[in-house]
Design a protein around this motif. Structure first.
Motif, PDB file in Angstrom:
ATOM      1  N   SER A   1     -25.823  -1.282  31.233  1.00  0.00           N
ATOM      2  CA  SER A   1     -26.071  -0.930  32.836  1.00  0.00           C
ATOM      3  C   SER A   1     -26.041   1.189  32.427  1.00  0.00           C
ATOM      4  CB  SER A   1     -25.611  -0.991  34.183  1.00  0.00           C
ATOM      5  OG  SER A   1     -25.802  -2.760  34.495  1.00  0.00           O
ATOM      6  N   ARG A   2     -24.824   1.405  31.523  1.00  0.00           N
ATOM      7  CA  ARG A   2     -24.458   2.907  31.803  1.00  0.00           C
ATOM      8  C   ARG A   2     -24.359   2.923  30.234  1.00  0.00           C
ATOM      9  NH1 ARG A   2     -22.495   7.194  33.909  1.00  0.00           N
ATOM     10  NH2 ARG A   2     -20.886   8.282  32.821  1.00  0.00           N
ATOM     11  N   SER A   3     -25.112   1.722  29.175  1.00  0.00           N
ATOM     12  CA  SER A   3     -25.327   2.510  28.087  1.00  0.00           C
ATOM     13  C   SER A   3     -23.968   3.023  26.938  1.00  0.00           C
ATOM     14  CB  SER A   3     -25.965   3.916  28.480  1.00  0.00           C
ATOM     15  OG  SER A   3     -25.486   5.075  27.816  1.00  0.00           O
ATOM     16  N   VAL A   4     -24.058   2.085  25.950  1.00  0.00           N
ATOM     17  CA  VAL A   4     -22.711   2.103  24.740  1.00  0.00           C
ATOM     18  C   VAL A   4     -22.680   3.374  24.818  1.00  0.00           C
ATOM     19  CG1 VAL A   4     -22.327   1.509  22.748  1.00  0.00           C
ATOM     20  CG2 VAL A   4     -23.704   0.072  24.106  1.00  0.00           C
ATOM     21  N   LYS A   5     -23.981   4.703  24.700  1.00  0.00           N
ATOM     22  CA  LYS A   5     -23.619   6.334  24.341  1.00  0.00           C
ATOM     23  C   LYS A   5     -23.330   6.606  25.170  1.00  0.00           C
ATOM     24  CE  LYS A   5     -26.227  10.290  23.515  1.00  0.00           C
ATOM     25  NZ  LYS A   5     -27.454  10.796  23.599  1.00  0.00           N
ATOM     26  N   LYS A   6     -23.500   6.600  26.690  1.00  0.00           N
ATOM     27  CA  LYS A   6     -22.507   7.037  28.163  1.00  0.00           C
ATOM     28  C   LYS A   6     -20.621   6.289  28.140  1.00  0.00           C
ATOM     29  CE  LYS A   6     -26.433   8.700  30.806  1.00  0.00           C
ATOM     30  NZ  LYS A   6     -27.322   8.269  32.323  1.00  0.00           N
TER      31      LYS A   6
END
Length: 688
Positions: free
Chosen positions: A506-511
């Protein structure tokens, strides 16, 4: 793009399950074999891809058409393999007892098996009847309405299909009828040739008197005269009514089958007033019996068909799973190896790492203890940070939001199973929605089958390979998806892992990596413990490494600065840390003074929960305030409710000083929020 065989097959199965009303089966199928963009949800498109439009049209003109495309296909292939006709539903008693089957989709018409035999055998007679019926295209209706000539002694007690089978005892009479029928066959052939082209064949009836069958009724008969009618697909109601006036007298009762040949009779569903009158007078009449033949293909005038089936252009209905929570369907995205490798790296440090047994066997299961029904039970150490964070949001929903005002706040601490499940759904939804910056969220579920075969630098443990992700862009849909799959989180063994995966995606791995002070930090640390980054991701929606307010820049002394990232906005639930008592860290006001009096407690590398029942705890305390806090630790095998009475103010200054080594760590955590607070354990053994 041409759909794959797998997609067309699965869509065909879904159409069958939908038509049969197997709602839970479809829901389970969607979990184990999620729909994709290539899935077919339109029946018309599915028929075109399968090239079965002709079969479908022929099926719809039947008296009892099949409901599903799969059944139509199966019936077509079975009929190609076998000369016998295939029953499609309701079997009659005669068919079951003798092994014969109906050649009409509804199982209603009469069937006479074709067998080879001598001309003096009943089998020859039956064969001639079948042959004549197909060649002459006899009218579809032959009816029997009158058995008044049958003697009361010989008449059966009740009329049913098995009563109309000729017995071996009447074999000589039957053979007489066979001879008569054989002699009249040539006459019937001549009659057929005399009929005009385009007209249907004339209805022929015969009489059966006490087991004897006579030849065709003369054409001069007014009551049982023959009719010539224009060809049509199905007889009209008016014609059926006229047909019911033509009849045959029934044979006497029988006790055994007529060799291997028999007739099936289908009774009308209602009894006429005349029949009721005959029965009252002691005279029994038979219900109308219709023996219908199947129309041949060239008789079907497709241009005159009137089809009143459902609209084929409609999409297949979607099926809710639990308590009709949704009329919508959400397309799932199967996990791929690249995403799985990224998840393992950010969670465990390497794609070759594996989740511990403590994580694999932990879900959000509630306590069975009456006074602790609100508590989530932890089996072993490790995922306590995830459990405590969800427990905090669950208590927030249960005590302050999910209420209709009918229960007192103390009664809410004894929730029903339904209330617990609903509040768990709401808690999970809030955590994931905040992780997605309140714009979108991802829900991970276990589909039960692998979506990729791991290769290269990746260790398979048959876990992430089976994950399917559902992405939504509003919180209502998020709650619906969680409600549909809540069993996997509440009673399943992978609940903690699925939630953690959902929060990261949901947050994304990148963020998530950008949130950390060091992007090489993992969310699951040594010994399977949750790091502060994972707890902050669940509590605040960002995987920051610190618990103070806002970001802090540190001067490295050589002209460089180091940015330490903290909490940037007030939180719904808070955090108290024992490390602050030892001046190892500083917890900011955003976490110390949350919007609701619920705190995750970090003490001795373990996370638990402390909460109050009144939101007034968060305002500035008056002189000598006193209030109660409740403590819950899911790992402590807690058997009773722990209620702490906290006193703050001048009254605590007069209390006798206690040896600091004997002060429970929980009290030290409480004093980081309420300085010099005195804690009364209310006869509960203090937790040291």
């Amino acid at each position: 793009m041409v759909p794959s065989v797998e997609e067309v097959s699965s869509s065909l199965v879904r159409e069958y399950l939908s038509r049969k009303g197997l709602k839970r089966t479809i829901a389970c199928m969607d979990e184990e074999h999620p729909r994709t963009q290539a899935s077919i949800n339109n029946r018309s498109l599915l028929k075109q891809l399968l090239n079965i439009e002709d079969l479908y049209r022929k099926n719809k003109v039947q008296k009892s058409p099949l409901k599903t495309l799969l059944e139509i296909i199966v019936k077509h292939h079975i009929e190609r393999l076998r000369p016998e006709k295939i029953p499609t539903g309701e079997a009659t008693e005669i068919a079951e007892s003798t092994g014969t089957t109906s050649d009409y989709p509804g199982g209603t018409p009469s069937v006479i098996n074709e067998t080879k035999g001598d001309e003096n055998t009943p089998g020859f007679c039956a064969s001639k009847h079948t042959e004549r019926r197909s060649e002459l295209k006899e009218t579809r209706s032959v009816q029997v309405t009158d058995v008044s000539l049958i003697s009361r002694k010989d008449r059966p007690a009740s009329l049913n299909p098995t009563d109309f089978i000729i017995t071996d005892a009447d074999d000589q009479k039957v053979q007489s009828w066979i001879s008569s029928e054989h002699e009249n066959f040539a006459q019937r052939e001549a009659e057929r040739n005399s009929l005009t082209t385009g007209a249907t064949q004339r209805s022929k009836t015969s009489r059966i008197r006490r087991g004897m069958m006579a030849g065709p009724v003369p054409q001069e008969s007014n009551r049982k005269g023959q009719r010539v009618k224009a060809p049509q697909l199905m007889p009209s109601r008016e014609e059926e009514s006229r047909d019911s006036q033509d009849g045959l007298e029934l044979p006497v009762k029988s006790t055994s089958s007529w060799g291997e040949e028999n007739l099936e009779f289908v009774y009308s569903t209602e009894e006429t007033p005349e029949e009721k009158s005959f029965r009252r007078k002691g005279r029994r009449t038979a219900k109308t019996i219709k023996v219908k033949t199947r129309p041949s293909a060239h008789e079907l005038n497709m241009s005159t068909m009137v089809l009143d089936d459902i609209d084929d252009s409609e999409d297949l209905p979607e099926v809710p799973f639990q308590r009709a929570v949704s009329n919508f369907n959400f397309a799932g995205c199967p996990m791929d190896q690249h995403t799985a490798a990224e998840l393992k790296t950010v969670l465990l440090g390497s794609s070759l790492s594996s989740f511990s047994a403590e994580w694999k066997n932990q879900g959000f299961t509630f306590s069975d203890t009456h006074d602790l029904r609100y508590g989530i039970v932890q089996k072993k150490g490790g995922p306590c940070g995830v459990l405590a964070s969800i427990q905090a949001f669950f208590l927030k929903k249960l005590l302050f939001e999910y209420t209709d005002g009918s229960d007192s706040i103390l009664q809410r601490l004894r929730p029903s199973s339904g209330d617990r499940r609903r509040c768990l759904v709401l808690a999970l939804a809030e955590v994931l929605w905040r992780a997605g910056e309140e714009k979108q969220a991802v829900v991970a579920i276990n589909s039960g089958r692998s979506h990729f075969t791991p290769v290269g630098h990746y260790r398979s443990e048959r876990l992430l390979e089976m994950v399917t992700c559902f992405s939504v862009d509003n919180i209502k849909d998020l709650q619906v998806v969680l409600e549909q799959h809540i069993d996997q989180y509440e009673t399943g063994t992978l609940g903690c892992i699925l939630l953690t995966i959902s929060a990261v995606l949901s947050r994304s791995v990148k963020k998530v990596r950008e949130d950390m002070d060091l992007n090489t930090t993992t969310l699951i640390g040594a010994h399977g413990y949750c790091t502060q980054e994972l707890v902050n991701l669940l509590l605040c929606g960002r995987a920051v490494s610190n618990v103070f307010d806002n970001d802090v820049e540190l001067d490295s002394g050589n002209g460089n600065t180091t940015l330490l990232k903290g909490i940037k906005e007030p939180c719904q639930v808070g955090l108290l840390s024992l490390f602050e008592h030892y001046n190892i860290c500083q917890v900011g006001d955003y976490l110390k003074s949350p919007s609701y009096p619920v705190w995750v407690v970090c003490s001795e590398s373990h996370f638990s929960v402390l909460f109050g029942l009144e939101r007034e705890l968060l305002v500035s305390p008056d002189q000598d305030p006193q209030f109660d806090l409740y403590y819950y630790d899911g790992l402590a095998n807690q058997q009773e409710e722990i209620r702490l009475t906290v006193s703050v103010g001048k009254s605590t200054q007069t209390c006798e000083e206690v040896d600091a080594d004997l002060i429970p760590p929980l009290e030290l955590c409480i004093r980081t929020r309420w300085k010099d607070a005195l804690v009364d354990w209310n006869e509960t053994e203090p937790i040291l």
